[in-house]
Design an enzyme around this catalytic site. Structure first.
Site, PDB file in Angstrom:
ATOM      1  N   GLY A 176     -90.887  67.284  -0.626  1.00  0.00           N
ATOM      2  CA  GLY A 176     -91.726  68.042  -1.554  1.00  0.00           C
ATOM      3  C   GLY A 176     -92.330  69.308  -0.974  1.00  0.00           C
ATOM      4  N   SER A 177     -91.685  69.884   0.043  1.00  0.00           N
ATOM      5  CA  SER A 177     -92.264  71.122   0.582  1.00  0.00           C
ATOM      6  C   SER A 177     -92.152  72.265  -0.435  1.00  0.00           C
ATOM      7  CB  SER A 177     -91.609  71.503   1.909  1.00  0.00           C
ATOM      8  OG  SER A 177     -90.276  71.878   1.712  1.00  0.00           O
ATOM      9  N   ASN A 178     -91.129  72.228  -1.266  1.00  0.00           N
ATOM     10  CA  ASN A 178     -91.043  73.253  -2.326  1.00  0.00           C
ATOM     11  C   ASN A 178     -92.105  73.028  -3.403  1.00  0.00           C
ATOM     12  OD1 ASN A 178     -88.775  75.281  -1.985  1.00  0.00           O
ATOM     13  ND2 ASN A 178     -87.751  73.376  -1.415  1.00  0.00           N
ATOM     14  N   LEU A 232     -82.355  65.548  -6.535  1.00  0.00           N
ATOM     15  CA  LEU A 232     -80.955  65.299  -6.161  1.00  0.00           C
ATOM     16  C   LEU A 232     -80.063  64.778  -7.281  1.00  0.00           C
ATOM     17  CD1 LEU A 232     -81.498  63.842  -2.566  1.00  0.00           C
ATOM     18  CD2 LEU A 232     -80.797  66.149  -3.223  1.00  0.00           C
ATOM     19  N   ASN A 237     -83.575  75.579 -10.757  1.00  0.00           N
ATOM     20  CA  ASN A 237     -83.351  74.809  -9.525  1.00  0.00           C
ATOM     21  C   ASN A 237     -83.332  75.759  -8.337  1.00  0.00           C
ATOM     22  OD1 ASN A 237     -82.466  72.518  -7.877  1.00  0.00           O
ATOM     23  ND2 ASN A 237     -80.454  73.504  -7.844  1.00  0.00           N
ATOM     24  N   HIS A 283     -81.589  76.320  -4.644  1.00  0.00           N
ATOM     25  CA  HIS A 283     -80.465  75.887  -3.818  1.00  0.00           C
ATOM     26  C   HIS A 283     -80.523  76.627  -2.476  1.00  0.00           C
ATOM     27  CE1 HIS A 283     -76.579  74.204  -2.882  1.00  0.00           C
ATOM     28  NE2 HIS A 283     -76.201  75.392  -2.455  1.00  0.00           N
ATOM     29  N   ASP A 324     -74.939  73.784  -9.890  1.00  0.00           N
ATOM     30  CA  ASP A 324     -75.291  75.082  -9.291  1.00  0.00           C
ATOM     31  C   ASP A 324     -74.612  76.255 -10.018  1.00  0.00           C
ATOM     32  OD1 ASP A 324     -76.848  73.842  -7.291  1.00  0.00           O
ATOM     33  OD2 ASP A 324     -75.097  73.574  -6.018  1.00  0.00           O
TER      34      ASP A 324
HETATM   35  C1  GRF Z   1     -84.566  72.098  -0.050  1.00  0.00           C
HETATM   36  O1  GRF Z   1     -83.763  72.680   0.931  1.00  0.00           O
HETATM   37  C2  GRF Z   1     -83.965  72.392  -1.412  1.00  0.00           C
HETATM   38  O2  GRF Z   1     -83.423  73.657  -1.544  1.00  0.00           O
HETATM   39  C3  GRF Z   1     -82.887  71.371  -1.465  1.00  0.00           C
HETATM   40  O3  GRF Z   1     -83.450  70.216  -0.884  1.00  0.00           O
HETATM   41  C4  GRF Z   1     -84.487  70.580   0.019  1.00  0.00           C
HETATM   42  C5  GRF Z   1     -85.734  69.895  -0.459  1.00  0.00           C
HETATM   43  O4  GRF Z   1     -86.826  70.027   0.336  1.00  0.00           O
HETATM   44  N1  GRF Z   1     -82.336  71.262  -2.780  1.00  0.00           N
HETATM   45  P1  GRF Z   1     -88.284  69.592  -0.173  1.00  0.00           P
HETATM   46  O5  GRF Z   1     -88.210  68.190  -0.760  1.00  0.00           O
HETATM   47  O6  GRF Z   1     -88.757  70.596  -1.178  1.00  0.00           O
HETATM   48  O7  GRF Z   1     -89.134  69.601   1.078  1.00  0.00           O
END
Ligand code: GRF
Length: 208
Positions: A15-17, A95, A112, A114, A155
């Site tokens: 969940g860093s994004n 995913l 999304n 990528h 994608d």
């Molecule tokens: C990121 O690299 C995203 O682009 C990919 O999976 C990773 C997820 O990282 N689809 P996080 O869960 O957001 O830390």
């Protein structure tokens, strides 16, 4: 008056994004984005903790329960979207690949991130660290991140934003993954989410 768009962020991992989206909101960079719900396809996802720490409602819809039955997964998901009046879906390290019916029922409403420059190193089977291994195996000198609309092709939806990142001589897949996240994904995803949310807010206002 500025309208905030009710958004679900969907996650499967650390969940860093998601964190980047939350932090951008706190800085005032995403005024049209209202993260109303975080949905995880895995109950052990650390992203759920991040949501709770920020008082964002959470839901778990377990992907593993459904195996090849994507429609079953979507049937469990839909009532959550309805309950929280979700207008916009941001996939942030999520995913699962949705069915055509699902993506078509949210046109221009799902994005999304990528971790490569689409159309390179993307499509079925290319996710997570595999993307960066494939890029290094090829010897590319730049990679990066892409935020795109989601349609029925993996994608394959139209690109919203991209950022290139230089590949170093001694990069490992893990080092490249980290640099792309830090320098590209965490910057691009909030920017793209705000762009699309602003567009949705405007479209809906015109309809009134
Ligand atoms: C990121 O690299 C995203 O682009 C990919 O999976 C990773 C997820 O990282 N689809 P996080 O869960 O957001 O830390």
């Amino acid at each position: 008056m500025l309208r905030r768009v009710k958004t679900a962020v969907m996650v499967s991992g650390s969940g860093s994004n998601l964190q980047a989206l939350i932090d951008a909101g706190k800085r005032g960079d995403t005024p049209h984005l209202d993260i109303a719900l975080v949905i995880s396809s895995k109950k052990e996802s650390y992203a759920l903790k991040r949501a709770e720490q920020n008082s964002i409602p959470i839901a778990v819809v377990e992907r593993r329960k459904y195996k090849d039955d994507i429609e079953g997964f979507e049937r469990e998901l839909l009532p959550w979207l309805t309950r929280y009046n979700i207008e916009f879906i941001v996939l942030a390290g999520f995913l699962t690949i949705f069915s055509k019916d699902f993506t078509r029922s949210f046109p221009g409403r799902i994005i999304n991130v990528h971790p490569a420059l689409i159309p390179s190193f993307c499509g079925k089977g290319l996710y997570g660290i595999k993307v960066h291994k494939a890029a290094l195996d090829c010897g590319v000198k730049v990679s990066g991140a892409t935020v795109h609309y989601v349609n029925e092709i993996v994608d394959g939806g139209r690109i919203i934003l991209q950022k290139a990142i230089e590949v170093m001589e001694d990069d490992t897949p893990e080092a490249l993954q980290q640099r792309i996240m830090r320098e590209a994904e965490w910057e691009l995803l909030p920017r793209a989410a705000e762009l699309v949310a602003a567009k949705i807010a405007e479209e809906n206002d015109e309809g009134h």
